[in-house]
Scaffold this motif. Structure first.
Motif, PDB file in Angstrom:
ATOM      1  N   LEU A 128     -94.430 -40.814  82.497  1.00  0.00           N
ATOM      2  CA  LEU A 128     -95.296 -40.282  83.556  1.00  0.00           C
ATOM      3  C   LEU A 128     -95.911 -38.950  83.148  1.00  0.00           C
ATOM      4  CD1 LEU A 128     -92.982 -41.032  86.634  1.00  0.00           C
ATOM      5  CD2 LEU A 128     -94.993 -42.338  85.879  1.00  0.00           C
ATOM      6  N   PHE A 129     -95.161 -38.177  82.356  1.00  0.00           N
ATOM      7  CA  PHE A 129     -95.649 -36.878  81.889  1.00  0.00           C
ATOM      8  C   PHE A 129     -95.684 -36.897  80.368  1.00  0.00           C
ATOM      9  CE2 PHE A 129     -93.514 -36.397  85.907  1.00  0.00           C
ATOM     10  CZ  PHE A 129     -94.434 -35.670  86.658  1.00  0.00           C
ATOM     11  N   PHE A 130     -96.762 -36.420  79.801  1.00  0.00           N
ATOM     12  CA  PHE A 130     -96.921 -36.456  78.345  1.00  0.00           C
ATOM     13  C   PHE A 130     -97.648 -35.184  77.928  1.00  0.00           C
ATOM     14  CE2 PHE A 130    -100.022 -39.099  80.592  1.00  0.00           C
ATOM     15  CZ  PHE A 130    -101.218 -38.438  80.320  1.00  0.00           C
ATOM     16  N   PRO A 131     -97.619 -34.855  76.630  1.00  0.00           N
ATOM     17  CA  PRO A 131     -98.293 -33.618  76.203  1.00  0.00           C
ATOM     18  C   PRO A 131     -99.774 -33.654  76.588  1.00  0.00           C
ATOM     19  CG  PRO A 131     -96.988 -34.552  74.409  1.00  0.00           C
ATOM     20  CD  PRO A 131     -96.997 -35.566  75.510  1.00  0.00           C
ATOM     21  N   GLY A 132    -100.182 -32.687  77.386  1.00  0.00           N
ATOM     22  CA  GLY A 132    -101.592 -32.602  77.762  1.00  0.00           C
ATOM     23  C   GLY A 132    -101.922 -33.232  79.100  1.00  0.00           C
TER      24      GLY A 132
ATOM     25  N   VAL B 119     -92.465 -37.611  92.101  1.00  0.00           N
ATOM     26  CA  VAL B 119     -93.596 -37.963  92.976  1.00  0.00           C
ATOM     27  C   VAL B 119     -94.372 -36.696  93.337  1.00  0.00           C
ATOM     28  CG1 VAL B 119     -94.287 -39.024  95.174  1.00  0.00           C
ATOM     29  CG2 VAL B 119     -92.347 -39.946  93.890  1.00  0.00           C
ATOM     30  N   THR B 120     -93.639 -35.624  93.611  1.00  0.00           N
ATOM     31  CA  THR B 120     -94.272 -34.352  93.975  1.00  0.00           C
ATOM     32  C   THR B 120     -95.097 -33.809  92.819  1.00  0.00           C
ATOM     33  OG1 THR B 120     -92.393 -33.879  95.405  1.00  0.00           O
ATOM     34  CG2 THR B 120     -93.806 -32.009  94.837  1.00  0.00           C
ATOM     35  N   ARG B 121     -94.480 -33.809  91.614  1.00  0.00           N
ATOM     36  CA  ARG B 121     -95.180 -33.247  90.455  1.00  0.00           C
ATOM     37  C   ARG B 121     -96.424 -34.059  90.112  1.00  0.00           C
ATOM     38  NH1 ARG B 121     -90.813 -33.549  86.259  1.00  0.00           N
ATOM     39  NH2 ARG B 121     -92.342 -32.692  84.806  1.00  0.00           N
ATOM     40  N   VAL B 122     -96.310 -35.376  90.209  1.00  0.00           N
ATOM     41  CA  VAL B 122     -97.474 -36.231  89.931  1.00  0.00           C
ATOM     42  C   VAL B 122     -98.570 -35.964  90.961  1.00  0.00           C
ATOM     43  CG1 VAL B 122     -98.308 -38.627  89.987  1.00  0.00           C
ATOM     44  CG2 VAL B 122     -96.248 -38.056  88.678  1.00  0.00           C
ATOM     45  N   SER B 123     -98.157 -35.852  92.238  1.00  0.00           N
ATOM     46  CA  SER B 123     -99.146 -35.619  93.304  1.00  0.00           C
ATOM     47  C   SER B 123     -99.851 -34.284  93.112  1.00  0.00           C
ATOM     48  CB  SER B 123     -98.470 -35.636  94.676  1.00  0.00           C
ATOM     49  OG  SER B 123     -97.813 -36.866  94.862  1.00  0.00           O
ATOM     50  N   GLU B 124     -99.066 -33.262  92.745  1.00  0.00           N
ATOM     51  CA  GLU B 124     -99.668 -31.942  92.531  1.00  0.00           C
ATOM     52  C   GLU B 124    -100.651 -31.985  91.362  1.00  0.00           C
ATOM     53  OE1 GLU B 124     -96.187 -29.545  92.166  1.00  0.00           O
ATOM     54  OE2 GLU B 124     -96.028 -29.188  94.339  1.00  0.00           O
ATOM     55  N   ALA B 125    -100.267 -32.704  90.297  1.00  0.00           N
ATOM     56  CA  ALA B 125    -101.165 -32.817  89.141  1.00  0.00           C
ATOM     57  C   ALA B 125    -102.432 -33.563  89.543  1.00  0.00           C
ATOM     58  CB  ALA B 125    -100.457 -33.558  87.999  1.00  0.00           C
ATOM     59  N   LEU B 126    -102.266 -34.595  90.361  1.00  0.00           N
ATOM     60  CA  LEU B 126    -103.411 -35.383  90.810  1.00  0.00           C
ATOM     61  C   LEU B 126    -104.357 -34.516  91.641  1.00  0.00           C
ATOM     62  CD1 LEU B 126    -103.143 -39.073  91.966  1.00  0.00           C
ATOM     63  CD2 LEU B 126    -104.686 -37.528  93.146  1.00  0.00           C
ATOM     64  N   GLY B 127    -103.770 -33.738  92.560  1.00  0.00           N
ATOM     65  CA  GLY B 127    -104.587 -32.866  93.402  1.00  0.00           C
ATOM     66  C   GLY B 127    -105.331 -31.817  92.591  1.00  0.00           C
ATOM     67  N   ALA B 128    -104.621 -31.239  91.614  1.00  0.00           N
ATOM     68  CA  ALA B 128    -105.249 -30.210  90.775  1.00  0.00           C
ATOM     69  C   ALA B 128    -106.386 -30.806  89.949  1.00  0.00           C
ATOM     70  CB  ALA B 128    -104.198 -29.579  89.850  1.00  0.00           C
ATOM     71  N   ALA B 129    -106.155 -32.023  89.422  1.00  0.00           N
ATOM     72  CA  ALA B 129    -107.199 -32.678  88.624  1.00  0.00           C
ATOM     73  C   ALA B 129    -108.413 -32.990  89.491  1.00  0.00           C
ATOM     74  CB  ALA B 129    -106.653 -33.959  87.991  1.00  0.00           C
ATOM     75  N   ALA B 130    -108.168 -33.390  90.748  1.00  0.00           N
ATOM     76  CA  ALA B 130    -109.281 -33.699  91.656  1.00  0.00           C
ATOM     77  C   ALA B 130    -110.107 -32.440  91.931  1.00  0.00           C
ATOM     78  CB  ALA B 130    -108.743 -34.287  92.962  1.00  0.00           C
ATOM     79  N   ARG B 131    -109.416 -31.316  92.141  1.00  0.00           N
ATOM     80  CA  ARG B 131    -110.146 -30.067  92.400  1.00  0.00           C
ATOM     81  C   ARG B 131    -110.966 -29.675  91.172  1.00  0.00           C
ATOM     82  NH1 ARG B 131    -105.547 -29.454  95.449  1.00  0.00           N
ATOM     83  NH2 ARG B 131    -104.298 -28.572  93.751  1.00  0.00           N
ATOM     84  N   THR B 132    -110.379 -29.816  90.005  1.00  0.00           N
ATOM     85  CA  THR B 132    -111.106 -29.484  88.764  1.00  0.00           C
ATOM     86  C   THR B 132    -112.343 -30.360  88.605  1.00  0.00           C
ATOM     87  OG1 THR B 132    -109.038 -28.842  87.708  1.00  0.00           O
ATOM     88  CG2 THR B 132    -110.891 -29.298  86.242  1.00  0.00           C
ATOM     89  N   ALA B 133    -112.178 -31.634  88.964  1.00  0.00           N
ATOM     90  CA  ALA B 133    -113.293 -32.575  88.793  1.00  0.00           C
ATOM     91  C   ALA B 133    -114.300 -32.486  89.931  1.00  0.00           C
ATOM     92  CB  ALA B 133    -112.753 -34.005  88.690  1.00  0.00           C
ATOM     93  N   GLY B 134    -113.973 -31.723  90.976  1.00  0.00           N
ATOM     94  CA  GLY B 134    -114.887 -31.587  92.118  1.00  0.00           C
ATOM     95  C   GLY B 134    -114.971 -32.850  92.948  1.00  0.00           C
TER      96      GLY B 134
END
Lengths: 375, 359
Positions: B85-89, B129-144
């Motif tokens: 689920l988590f990998f370098p980068g 689940v929390t860490r994946v969700s946070e990463a997803l949210g951050a990626a969405a904000r970055t992508a606008g």
């Protein structure tokens, strides 16, 4: 890995090619023994750059290609058993046995795993003491030492649930079989560098002398191959037939004594069927009686499996250099990487697959493209 | 025929022998059906497309372009089943946003809204689940892009792989933009936005515990901004592709087949980082077939190529953009590489999954 770039330098390649062009005065047929060399030759377009007088015949040196159908069928049978975790190098999974391959066994619920080392399989056996773990031990002298070491470790550590389905093959008996064939056209050999890095070159002078062929130990990068061709052609033009080591950065004359001692301990010579060629005396290794407990053929009831090969497939002639892949009636029509009749079309190192993938552009026989958009 | 076994020829029963390979004869799904190559295409063409029907599906692009209420809408969906689920980068959360955003971007659309469906396996840690969700949210904000709707299902232990995610996305296609492989013509220039094979090797290194000397980080990124920069030079780009499964080779083959032109690439110009080249050399894989998650390949009219390349290089995600070849009249539907030594070879569509070679 800057060394790799250096062994693909176009300027140095050009100089070697110029030398080969300047040396050749008449047609010569060389066989590169190793599938890795075949792959490199086709991938880099080396055969197109050589003088037309120099013909490269692709030898039986792909371990995937020459593993007999019967052994594949034994692997499929063992891998289908519910108590078994079957471990293999990746490229064996797509080789068709009779009616299916290991991918399909996995699709049907078999526990088939791709590993990168036989020691990974041993670790899986330690982690799953209630399962039988079987490793598919195929290949030439190159892959045999780590496989031997793994069986040795299994014995030493007392891991009873590990066994190996062994189908190892050796290069020198294959060279002998090819040269003994009345229809043989080979006039010189590029011997497989990695095999020689293990076994040394002691077995070759007798072959070179008996069959009056130059044998040049050759590496795998484009410059290695060109240098091997250059030295072989030079010998042929001079009427010489000696063993020459053009891969000295990896091959010592005596090979790797520790690896050879391990092979001596774990394996014993046996007659071995080569897919597409038939039985070659003393050309294979099996586990010696000392290690029989770890021999999957003894552990599982597969002794009765006998398999014949499809008649349309002429891979045997391809593997012996009697036929170019595209000269086979089935090439590119009945037989493609998508629908392989024989292992030479399955393995990425097989001569037929290499021709199909990289040289179809020039082939008289081409197929309708199977490519299509993917969603 | 050569006698190929130690059995007498009379024992050959050719009638009983059937070729095992054609997928249509396979009774079950194999991993190759998800590999982005020939088997994946067959699954779509032989099973899904006939069953679903519909003209839009026949476009077979990374995203469908629809006319709705007077607007041109790009619509795409993708499922993410990556392990680990988590990998370098990055993580599966980053992929779930960037993958779909990039599919939309390849039609010229800037992603506006995403849906997000989680399929969770019983027993998976809520922390993951929390860490994946946070990463997803951050990626969405970055992508606008905004996650506007979602769904959650839980399957019994052993029936999933921790976390699976599906995202679908919509975005508007700007006026005057028409990105389709059918628009490619001989003479078009082929540009790649940077190093290839990085994501696939990063995943492999952690999944298989392989060390390649240096840590290789996934190139996972949202390409909407880079595409905007390219379209600002000219809306007349011909086609863009996001070379994920099947790698650059699969994308080039799709474009060649759909456009009916040939493609020639210069192998030495294809940017393969040393770490990827080394990993591929060790495993017997070809970088051309390795997945990317933050790269695009563009077919650009020759007269705009230099300006588009310049704009790409001015963008952080396109700094290493390079021209690797061109579309040609010869060998229609086929991709050919000029090798470093001056020979040629066909670069074919992968059959299923690439497999590590034994030697």
């Amino acid at each position: 890995m800057k060394y790799i770039d250096e062994f693909q330098d176009p300027e140095l390649a050009r100089r070697l090619l110029d030398d080969i062009h300047a040396t050749v005065t008449r047609p010569w047929a060389l066989m590169e023994v190793c599938g890795g060399q075949t792959h490199s030759i086709i991938r880099h377009g080396i055969d197109q750059l050589l003088p037309k007088e120099v013909e490269l015949i692709h030898g039986p040196g792909c371990p995937v290609c020459v593993t007999p159908l019967e052994v594949i069928d034994k692997a499929l049978e063992i891998a289908s058993r519910p108590e078994v975790i079957f471990c293999s190098f990746g490229d064996m999974l797509r080789v068709p046995g009779t009616g299916r391959d290991l991918f399909q066994v996995r699709g049907e619920g078999g526990d088939v795993r791709v590993v990168y080392s036989p020691l990974d399989a041993l670790r899986i056996a330690q982690q799953n003491p209630d399962r039988e773990v079987v490793f598919f031990g195929i290949g030439f002298e190159t892959t045999a030492p780590p496989n031997a070491m793994t069986v040795h470790q299994a014995r030493k550590l007392g891991i009873p649930n590990f066994s190996m389905l062994v189908s190892h093959v050796r290069v020198p008996p294959a060279i002998e079989a090819i040269m003994s064939s009345p229809s043989c056209r080979v006039q010189g050999f590029l011997a497989a560098g990695h095999v020689c890095s293990v076994m040394g070159v002691e077995e070759y002078p007798e072959l070179a002398e008996r069959f009056r062929v130059p044998i040049v130990v050759t590496g795998f990068e484009p410059l290695d191959i060109l240098e091997g061709v250059r030295r072989a052609v030079r010998q042929l033009e001079r009427g010489e037939h000696t063993v020459d080591n053009a891969y000295a950065r990896a091959v010592r004359p005596e090979g790797n004594p520790a690896a050879r001692a391990m092979l001596e301990d774990v394996f014993e010579a046996t007659d071995r069927a080569w897919r597409g060629i038939g039985v070659i005396p003393d050309s294979g290794w099996r586990l010696s009686s000392k290690y029989r407990d770890h021999d999957a053929e003894h552990r599982f009831p597969v002794g009765g499996i006998r398999t014949a090969e499809p008649a349309e497939c002429r891979s045997g002639e391809v593997l012996q250099g009697l036929l170019k892949p595209h000269e086979c009636e089935a090439f590119g029509t009945l037989c493609t990487p998508r629908t392989p009749l024989g292992a030479t079309m399955v393995s990425s190192e097989g001569a037929c697959a290499a021709y199909y993938l990289y040289r179809r552009l020039d082939m008289p026989t081409t197929t309708a493209r199977e490519a299509s958009p993917v969603v | 025929m050569s006698d190929t076994t130690d059995l007498p020829a009379a024992a050959l029963d050719i009638e009983a022998w059937t070729c095992p390979a054609p997928v249509r004869d396979r009774p079950r799904v194999v991993m190759g059906h998800g590999g982005g190559g020939v088997l994946s295409a067959e699954l779509v063409q032989q099973i899904f497309a006939p069953a679903f029907g519909g003209e839009v599906l026949a476009q077979m692009g990374d995203a469908a372009v629809l006319s709705l209420g007077g607007a041109r809408l790009a619509f795409s969906t993708d499922s993410y089943v990556v392990r680990p689920l988590f990998f370098p980068g990055g993580s599966i959360g980053d992929l779930a946003v960037n993958g779909t955003v990039n599919d939309l971007a390849m039609s010229g659309a800037r992603a506006a809204y995403l849906s997000c469906g989680f399929i969770l396996e019983e027993g998976v840690e809520l922390d993951a689940v929390t860490r994946v969700s946070e990463a997803l949210g951050a990626a969405a904000r970055t992508a606008g892009v905004e996650v506007a709707t979602g769904d959650t299902k839980v399957v019994e232990a052993g029936h999933g792989d921790g976390i699976f995610i599906n995202t679908a996305g919509i975005g508007l296609v700007p006026a005057g933009v028409d990105l389709r492989p059918q628009r490619v013509v001989p003479g078009d220039v082929v540009i790649v936005s940077g190093a290839i094979g990085v994501h696939g090797v990063a995943i492999m290194s952690v999944r298989e515990g392989l060390e390649f000397g240096v840590e290789i980080k996934s190139d996972c990124a949202a390409l909407g901004g880079l595409v905007d920069a390219m379209l600002a030079v000219t809306p007349d780009l011909h086609v863009l592709r996001d070379p994920t499964r099947g790698g650059l080779a699969a994308s080039l083959n799709e474009i060649a087949a759909a456009s009916g032109t040939g493609v020639v690439i210069r192998e030495r110009d294809v940017p393969v980082p040393p770490a990827v080249a080394n990993a591929c050399a060790i495993l017997g894989l070809d970088p051309m077939y390795i997945a990317n998650e933050g790269k695009l390949v563009a077919f650009v009219p020759r007269e705009h190529a230099d300006a588009v390349l310049e704009a790409m290089r001015a963008h952080p995600l396109g700094a290493d953009s390079v021209i690797i070849g061109e579309a040609v009249e010869a060998h229609p539907g086929m991709v050919v590489a000029r090798t470093g030594l001056g020979g040629t070879r066909v670069v074919d569509l992968p059959i299923g999954e690439q497999l590590p070679r034994i030697c």
